[in-house]
Design an enzyme around this catalytic site. Structure first.
Site, PDB file in Angstrom:
ATOM      1  CE1 TYR A 126      -6.753   2.852  -0.526  1.00 40.39           C
ATOM      2  CE2 TYR A 126      -4.376   3.197  -0.468  1.00 40.39           C
ATOM      3  CZ  TYR A 126      -5.471   2.441  -0.849  1.00 40.39           C
ATOM      4  OH  TYR A 126      -5.286   1.267  -1.528  1.00 40.39           O
TER       5      TYR A 126
ATOM      6  CD  GLU B  91      -2.933  -0.934  -0.095  1.00 41.90           C
ATOM      7  OE1 GLU B  91      -3.042   0.185  -0.636  1.00 41.90           O
ATOM      8  OE2 GLU B  91      -3.551  -1.930  -0.503  1.00 41.90           O
TER       9      GLU B  91
ATOM     10  CG  ASP C 121      -7.698   4.130  -4.409  1.00 39.80           C
ATOM     11  OD1 ASP C 121      -8.917   4.227  -4.687  1.00 39.80           O
ATOM     12  OD2 ASP C 121      -6.951   3.293  -4.948  1.00 39.80           O
TER      13      ASP C 121
END
Length: 333
Positions: free
Chosen positions: A112, A34, A130
């Protein structure tokens, strides 16, 4: 569960992208993926993901490594503050906390990333919004410019009861990445076409954001010593990395005089940052020092370009003063 939710999850079961971190439950590995995806496209992130985990397979391995080694492993992925924050995070915790609220307090984790790790690794029912998800929701509900809070609240309300929140979050991301594209969306292939209020006006939702991009004109001074190039530790946007002296072009004469060198021009390189465009005039000068091989240090892409430019001129003159690593791509793990 609503028809919209059923349609998206059914589509995702068939069309989910095959990514190396899909199905992963190790919070650390999910975090690395991520963080890479914060500023790097999926296809570019994959080789860096493999390489980084091969060198730092756990939070403990990352914690015990010096920052310079971490930055070297990150080299080429860009936006190096992500690696700095990851390293700092590893110094603060022995294991990733299992909740969104706790994750949000860690270095480099915004809403996020914290939500993605919480939902994918720990099954917490929290929506991860996102850029792809923002675009899907804005078009689906005909929203031109919703506030981040309004969009987060909407995404949270859409989470289906009794379903894996990680799968739902990834379904929305995949829809935005492969169907609800920014410029030419594939509306006929969209499982949510019948529910989409913004259908027929994809350029309106969301309203395009204007970015003020400023141009800077800089000078890079490549000092050629007896064993290689003079490198110094950089600060600011390139914190923790190494490179040749970089400064405003108007300071060239002053810097050259202070160093006792006579630089000559070696061409220009251009480099784009998020809110800056850099035009860098490259200068060469012999230097009464040792220098070093730049392959041994973590270098930002800008410095790779600068050294390539300098090397190209010297090679044209039949001079090879320093070996330089291949700057494009990454080596296999």
């Amino acid at each position: 569960m609503s028809r919209l939710q059923e349609a998206l999850l059914a589509w995702y079961r068939v069309h989910a992208r095959a990514l190396p971190w899909r199905g992963e439950k190790d919070p650390y590995r999910i975090l690395v993926a991520e963080v890479l995806l914060q500023q790097t496209r999926v296809e570019q992130a994959i080789p860096y993901y493999h390489r980084f985990l091969a060198r730092f397979p756990s939070l403990k391995a990352l914690r015990e490594a010096p920052l310079e080694e971490v930055l070297k492993a990150w080299q080429g992925a860009g936006y190096y503050r992500r690696a700095v924050h990851l390293h700092r995070l590893a110094q603060e915790v022995e294991a990733l906390p299992p909740s969104y609220g706790q994750l949000l307090k860690l270095p480099g984790l915004g809403p996020y990333t914290a939500a993605a790790v919480a939902s994918l690794a720990f099954g917490e029912r929290v929506a991860a919004v996102d850029g792809n998800v923002r675009r899907v929701l804005c078009r689906l509900f005909a929203l031109e410019d919703p506030s981040p809070k309004a969009l987060q609240d909407l995404a949270q309300r859409l989470l289906p009861e009794g379903e894996d929140p990680g799968a739902w979050n990834q379904a929305l991301m995949d829809l935005g990445a492969t169907v609800c594209l920014p410029r030419v969306p594939r509306c006929p292939a969209c499982p949510l076409e019948a529910h989409c209020r913004g259908k027929g006006a994809p350029g309106r939702y969301p309203r395009p954001r204007r970015r003020n991009v400023r141009e800077e004109v800089l000078a890079a001074l490549v000092l050629l010593g007896r064993k290689g190039v003079h490198l110094e530790r950089l600060s600011g946007r390139f914190f923790g990395l190494y490179g040749v002296p970089l400064f405003p072009l108007e300071e060239l004469s002053q810097r050259a005089e202070a160093l006792g060198v006579r630089p000559r021009p070696a061409g220009e390189v251009r480099h784009a940052l998020t809110h800056r465009r850099l035009r860098v005039q490259v200068y060469l000068a012999p230097w009464d020092g040792e220098g070093e091989d730049p392959r041994g240090r973590p270098l930002p892409k800008l410095m790779e370009k600068v050294l390539r430019q300098a090397q190209a001129l010297l090679a044209h003159e039949g001079i090879v003063p320093f070996p330089h690593a291949k700057p494009h791509g990454v080596e296999p793990p």
